[in-house]
Design a protein around this motif. Structure first.
Motif, PDB file in Angstrom:
ATOM      1  N   MET A 179       0.833  -1.205   0.000  1.00 34.70           N
ATOM      2  CA  MET A 179       0.000   0.000   0.000  1.00 34.70           C
ATOM      3  C   MET A 179       0.875   1.265   0.000  1.00 34.70           C
ATOM      4  O   MET A 179       0.559   2.268   0.629  1.00 34.70           O
ATOM      5  CB  MET A 179      -0.983  -0.005   1.167  1.00 34.70           C
ATOM      6  N   THR A 180       1.971   1.222  -0.727  1.00 31.15           N
ATOM      7  CA  THR A 180       2.895   2.341  -0.822  1.00 31.15           C
ATOM      8  C   THR A 180       2.206   3.529  -1.492  1.00 31.15           C
ATOM      9  O   THR A 180       1.481   3.362  -2.471  1.00 31.15           O
ATOM     10  CB  THR A 180       4.130   1.926  -1.654  1.00 31.15           C
ATOM     11  N   GLU A 181       2.453   4.730  -0.948  1.00 30.83           N
ATOM     12  CA  GLU A 181       1.912   5.933  -1.568  1.00 30.83           C
ATOM     13  C   GLU A 181       2.714   7.153  -1.157  1.00 30.83           C
ATOM     14  O   GLU A 181       3.383   7.156  -0.128  1.00 30.83           O
ATOM     15  CB  GLU A 181       0.443   6.134  -1.212  1.00 30.83           C
ATOM     16  N   ILE A 182       2.642   8.171  -1.995  1.00 27.45           N
ATOM     17  CA  ILE A 182       3.197   9.475  -1.640  1.00 27.45           C
ATOM     18  C   ILE A 182       2.144  10.127  -0.752  1.00 27.45           C
ATOM     19  O   ILE A 182       1.042  10.427  -1.195  1.00 27.45           O
ATOM     20  CB  ILE A 182       3.458  10.347  -2.883  1.00 27.45           C
ATOM     21  N   GLU A 183       2.464  10.299   0.501  1.00 23.46           N
ATOM     22  CA  GLU A 183       1.504  10.835   1.465  1.00 23.46           C
ATOM     23  C   GLU A 183       1.406  12.361   1.379  1.00 23.46           C
ATOM     24  O   GLU A 183       0.334  12.940   1.579  1.00 23.46           O
ATOM     25  CB  GLU A 183       1.918  10.411   2.874  1.00 23.46           C
ATOM     26  N   PHE A 184       2.530  13.004   1.087  1.00 21.71           N
ATOM     27  CA  PHE A 184       2.588  14.463   1.070  1.00 21.71           C
ATOM     28  C   PHE A 184       3.723  14.875   0.151  1.00 21.71           C
ATOM     29  O   PHE A 184       4.756  14.204   0.105  1.00 21.71           O
ATOM     30  CB  PHE A 184       2.862  14.970   2.492  1.00 21.71           C
ATOM     31  N   TRP A 185       3.536  15.953  -0.590  1.00 23.67           N
ATOM     32  CA  TRP A 185       4.645  16.516  -1.343  1.00 23.67           C
ATOM     33  C   TRP A 185       4.418  18.004  -1.550  1.00 23.67           C
ATOM     34  O   TRP A 185       3.292  18.484  -1.505  1.00 23.67           O
ATOM     35  CB  TRP A 185       4.855  15.806  -2.677  1.00 23.67           C
TER      36      TRP A 185
END
Length: 80
Positions: free
Chosen positions: A55-61
């Motif tokens: 469930m890898t994801e970019i949480e914030f950028w």
């Protein structure tokens, strides 16, 4: 094998502090990189920890004033 040292209350406090840092179960890592390096780092994580399994994801950028990208990737440690 390591042996916990200290009084029982000290051991309990240390374990509680460790647990508090990862209360939601996600592993997170934050990076600040040039745009091309940020893309490469994100690709590396998605290749190593596929979304379907972790469930890898970019949480914030966000883009910083100097053009670098700051981002946080999170994943579940389900198959570590």
């Amino acid at each position: 094998m390591s042996v916990a040292k200290g009084a029982p209350r000290d051991i309990a406090r240390r374990f509680a502090e460790k647990r508090a840092g990862r209360a939601d179960g996600w592993r997170r890592e934050t990076f600040t990189l040039a745009r091309s390096e940020a893309r490469a780092k994100a690709r590396e994580w998605f290749d190593r920890f596929p979304k379907a399994a972790y469930m890898t994801e970019i949480e914030f950028w966000r883009e910083l004033d100097d053009g670098r990208i700051e981002f946080t990737i999170r994943r579940l440690p389900s198959a570590d």
